[in-house]
Design an enzyme around this catalytic site. Sequence first.
Site, PDB file in Angstrom:
ATOM      1  N   ARG A  47       0.866  -1.183   0.000  1.00  0.00           N
ATOM      2  CA  ARG A  47       0.000   0.000   0.000  1.00  0.00           C
ATOM      3  C   ARG A  47       0.897   1.226   0.000  1.00  0.00           C
ATOM      4  O   ARG A  47       2.109   1.117   0.126  1.00  0.00           O
ATOM      5  CB  ARG A  47      -0.984  -0.010   1.195  1.00  0.00           C
ATOM      6  CG  ARG A  47      -0.436  -0.640   2.408  1.00  0.00           C
ATOM      7  CD  ARG A  47      -0.191   0.174   3.627  1.00  0.00           C
ATOM      8  NE  ARG A  47      -0.194   1.568   3.541  1.00  0.00           N
ATOM      9  CZ  ARG A  47       0.904   2.328   3.679  1.00  0.00           C
ATOM     10  NH1 ARG A  47       2.096   1.780   3.884  1.00  0.00           N
ATOM     11  NH2 ARG A  47       0.826   3.636   3.612  1.00  0.00           N
ATOM     12  N   GLY A  48       0.255   2.396  -0.167  1.00  0.00           N
ATOM     13  CA  GLY A  48       1.032   3.618  -0.348  1.00  0.00           C
ATOM     14  C   GLY A  48       1.130   3.880  -1.843  1.00  0.00           C
ATOM     15  O   GLY A  48       1.404   2.951  -2.616  1.00  0.00           O
ATOM     16  N   ALA A  49       0.917   5.135  -2.241  1.00  0.00           N
ATOM     17  CA  ALA A  49       0.718   5.436  -3.662  1.00  0.00           C
ATOM     18  C   ALA A  49       1.872   4.981  -4.572  1.00  0.00           C
ATOM     19  O   ALA A  49       1.650   4.192  -5.503  1.00  0.00           O
ATOM     20  CB  ALA A  49       0.423   6.926  -3.819  1.00  0.00           C
ATOM     21  N   ARG A  90      -7.160  -0.236  -7.167  1.00  0.00           N
ATOM     22  CA  ARG A  90      -7.581   0.795  -6.194  1.00  0.00           C
ATOM     23  C   ARG A  90      -7.786   2.094  -6.978  1.00  0.00           C
ATOM     24  O   ARG A  90      -7.010   2.382  -7.896  1.00  0.00           O
ATOM     25  CB  ARG A  90      -6.532   0.994  -5.090  1.00  0.00           C
ATOM     26  CG  ARG A  90      -6.466  -0.191  -4.124  1.00  0.00           C
ATOM     27  CD  ARG A  90      -5.572   0.100  -2.925  1.00  0.00           C
ATOM     28  NE  ARG A  90      -6.228   0.967  -1.962  1.00  0.00           N
ATOM     29  CZ  ARG A  90      -5.617   1.428  -0.855  1.00  0.00           C
ATOM     30  NH1 ARG A  90      -4.353   1.113  -0.613  1.00  0.00           N
ATOM     31  NH2 ARG A  90      -6.262   2.202   0.003  1.00  0.00           N
ATOM     32  N   GLN A 197      -2.257   2.417   9.899  1.00  0.00           N
ATOM     33  CA  GLN A 197      -0.937   2.498   9.242  1.00  0.00           C
ATOM     34  C   GLN A 197       0.065   3.255  10.109  1.00  0.00           C
ATOM     35  O   GLN A 197       1.264   2.967  10.062  1.00  0.00           O
ATOM     36  CB  GLN A 197      -1.066   3.206   7.881  1.00  0.00           C
ATOM     37  CG  GLN A 197      -1.783   2.403   6.808  1.00  0.00           C
ATOM     38  CD  GLN A 197      -3.256   2.759   6.731  1.00  0.00           C
ATOM     39  OE1 GLN A 197      -3.877   3.128   7.727  1.00  0.00           O
ATOM     40  NE2 GLN A 197      -3.839   2.630   5.560  1.00  0.00           N
ATOM     41  N   ASP A 238      -2.058  10.914  -2.319  1.00  0.00           N
ATOM     42  CA  ASP A 238      -2.390   9.838  -3.256  1.00  0.00           C
ATOM     43  C   ASP A 238      -2.736  10.381  -4.631  1.00  0.00           C
ATOM     44  O   ASP A 238      -2.605   9.681  -5.635  1.00  0.00           O
ATOM     45  CB  ASP A 238      -3.536   8.994  -2.701  1.00  0.00           C
ATOM     46  CG  ASP A 238      -3.034   8.171  -1.526  1.00  0.00           C
ATOM     47  OD1 ASP A 238      -2.989   8.713  -0.406  1.00  0.00           O
ATOM     48  OD2 ASP A 238      -2.627   7.008  -1.740  1.00  0.00           O
ATOM     49  N   ASN A 248      -5.436  12.476   0.356  1.00  0.00           N
ATOM     50  CA  ASN A 248      -4.542  11.638   1.165  1.00  0.00           C
ATOM     51  C   ASN A 248      -5.415  10.877   2.165  1.00  0.00           C
ATOM     52  O   ASN A 248      -6.646  11.011   2.186  1.00  0.00           O
ATOM     53  CB  ASN A 248      -3.487  12.503   1.869  1.00  0.00           C
ATOM     54  CG  ASN A 248      -2.415  11.665   2.542  1.00  0.00           C
ATOM     55  OD1 ASN A 248      -1.860  10.755   1.923  1.00  0.00           O
ATOM     56  ND2 ASN A 248      -2.123  11.913   3.807  1.00  0.00           N
ATOM     57  N   LYS A 249      -4.767  10.074   2.974  1.00  0.00           N
ATOM     58  CA  LYS A 249      -5.475   9.213   3.935  1.00  0.00           C
ATOM     59  C   LYS A 249      -6.520   9.984   4.726  1.00  0.00           C
ATOM     60  O   LYS A 249      -6.291  11.118   5.152  1.00  0.00           O
ATOM     61  CB  LYS A 249      -4.423   8.592   4.876  1.00  0.00           C
ATOM     62  CG  LYS A 249      -4.954   7.676   5.938  1.00  0.00           C
ATOM     63  CD  LYS A 249      -5.820   6.565   5.399  1.00  0.00           C
ATOM     64  CE  LYS A 249      -5.166   5.735   4.300  1.00  0.00           C
ATOM     65  NZ  LYS A 249      -6.163   4.914   3.549  1.00  0.00           N
TER      66      LYS A 249
HETATM   67  O1  MRU Z   1      -4.619   3.288   2.016  1.00  0.00           O
HETATM   68  P1  MRU Z   1      -3.130   3.460   1.967  1.00  0.00           P
HETATM   69  O2  MRU Z   1      -2.411   2.933   3.154  1.00  0.00           O
HETATM   70  O3  MRU Z   1      -2.553   2.971   0.660  1.00  0.00           O
HETATM   71  O4  MRU Z   1      -2.951   5.042   1.981  1.00  0.00           O
HETATM   72  C1  MRU Z   1      -1.673   5.574   1.919  1.00  0.00           C
HETATM   73  C2  MRU Z   1      -1.657   7.037   2.090  1.00  0.00           C
HETATM   74  O5  MRU Z   1      -2.672   7.681   2.203  1.00  0.00           O
HETATM   75  C3  MRU Z   1      -0.327   7.710   2.018  1.00  0.00           C
HETATM   76  O6  MRU Z   1      -0.329   8.867   2.799  1.00  0.00           O
HETATM   77  C4  MRU Z   1      -0.064   8.086   0.559  1.00  0.00           C
HETATM   78  O7  MRU Z   1      -0.126   6.981  -0.287  1.00  0.00           O
HETATM   79  C5  MRU Z   1       1.213   8.750   0.381  1.00  0.00           C
HETATM   80  S1  MRU Z   1       2.551   7.647   0.711  1.00  0.00           S
HETATM   81  C6  MRU Z   1       3.748   8.139  -0.210  1.00  0.00           C
END
Ligand code: MRU
Length: 346
Positions: A47-49, A90, A197, A238, A248-249
Site C-alpha cells: 500500500r502507499g501510492a 484501487r 498504518q 495519493d 490523502n489518507k
Molecule cells: O490506504 P493506503 O495505506 O494505501 O494510503 C496511503 C496514504 O494515504 C499515504 O499517505 C499516501 O499513499 C502517500 S505515501 C507516499
Amino acid sequence: METIIAMEFAADRLRLIDQRKLPGTYVFYECLTYEDVEFAIKDMVVRGAPAIGAAAAYGVALAARTYRELEATAFRQKLETALTTLNDARPTAVNLMWAIKRMRAKLAFVNDSAIPSAYQVLKQEADAILAEDIAKSEKLSAFGNGLVPQGATILTHCNTGSLAVPGLGTALGIVKAAHRVGKNISVYADETRPRLQGARLTAWELLQEGIPATLIADSVAATLMRDGKISLVVVGADRIAANGDSANKIGTFMLSVVAQRYKVPFYVAAPVSTIDFACPGGGAIVIEERNADEVTCIEGVRVAPEGIRVYNPAFDVTPAENITAIVTEQGILYPPFSGAISRLSH
Ligand code: MRU
C-alpha cells in the site's frame, strides 16, 4: 541506517513485505501472477501510492511471462485485461494509473515477433520505475529537509515511509532526512484509523531509524496543535489535482483545518507522478470506500454491534488553500499552486 525496500523482484516472482502482518511478523508475500499482484494491492499487502504503482508494473511483467507462448492477438488481449485489472485495483492513488500507462506504452513498442521476450522488456521497465522512485524519494526528502527547523516536533499521518514508497519515503522521508543530518527532531505519529498504518507501520519505521517518536490517537492532534507543541505537519498524497487540492489518507483534511486555525505550517510531500495534471480540482478525485469490517473490527476483533451502518472512505481531499507548500523531487511548490504545478516537467 539501511533503507528498507518494500518489494524485490527475483526468480520470476515479486516479493512484497506483507504490510498486513507488521509490526508483529516480518514476512514476504510472493506474487507469481498478475492476479496475485491485484490481490496484494486490493488487500493492502502492499500500500502507499508509489509502492502500489511499482508493484502493478511488476504485475504487468508477470502477465507477459504467463502468456508468453500465446500468438500475438491472444497475447495482446490477455495483456490488456491484466493492464485494466491492475489499473482498477484501487481508485484514488494516481501513481497506479501512471505506472500502468507507462507499462502500456512500453508494451506498444514490442513487435509481435518479440512477444516471447516481452517479459524481459516489461520487467526492465518495472525495474526502472522502482529505481526512479528510489531516486525521486531521496531528492524530495532532501528538498523537504530544508523546511524542517532544528529541534522541530513534527506531526504526521498514515504511513509515508519506505513501506509506502520505494526509497526513503515522502513525508516520512523528509523526517528521516532531517534526523540523519542531526536536527534533533521528534515526531508525533497519528495511529490512523481504521487501518492503523500510523500505529503499525510508521511507528515501526520510526523505531527502526531511532527517531524519537510518540504514537497518538488521531483525536489528539488538535490538542497538540492548540498547545503549540507541533512545529509543522507533513503528510503524503495519493493524488494531487492541477490546482493543488490533495487527496490523502482519511483524516488529513481535518489536520489541515486545525493546522490553519493554529498557524502551523502544513506540508504535502509527493513525487510528480502523484500529480494528476488532467484533474482540475479535488472534486473530481474518486475517493475509495472500503469494507465496513475495517471500522467495525480491529485486528479481526469486532468492536461495534452487528447491524450498525458504516461509512468508510479511505481518503479525503485537503483544499489547496490549507496547504503551505508541496514538496516534490523537482523542488518545493508554493501557492498559487496552479502556476507552480503547470511549470513542472512530466
Ligand atoms: O490506504 P493506503 O495505506 O494505501 O494510503 C496511503 C496514504 O494515504 C499515504 O499517505 C499516501 O499513499 C502517500 S505515501 C507516499
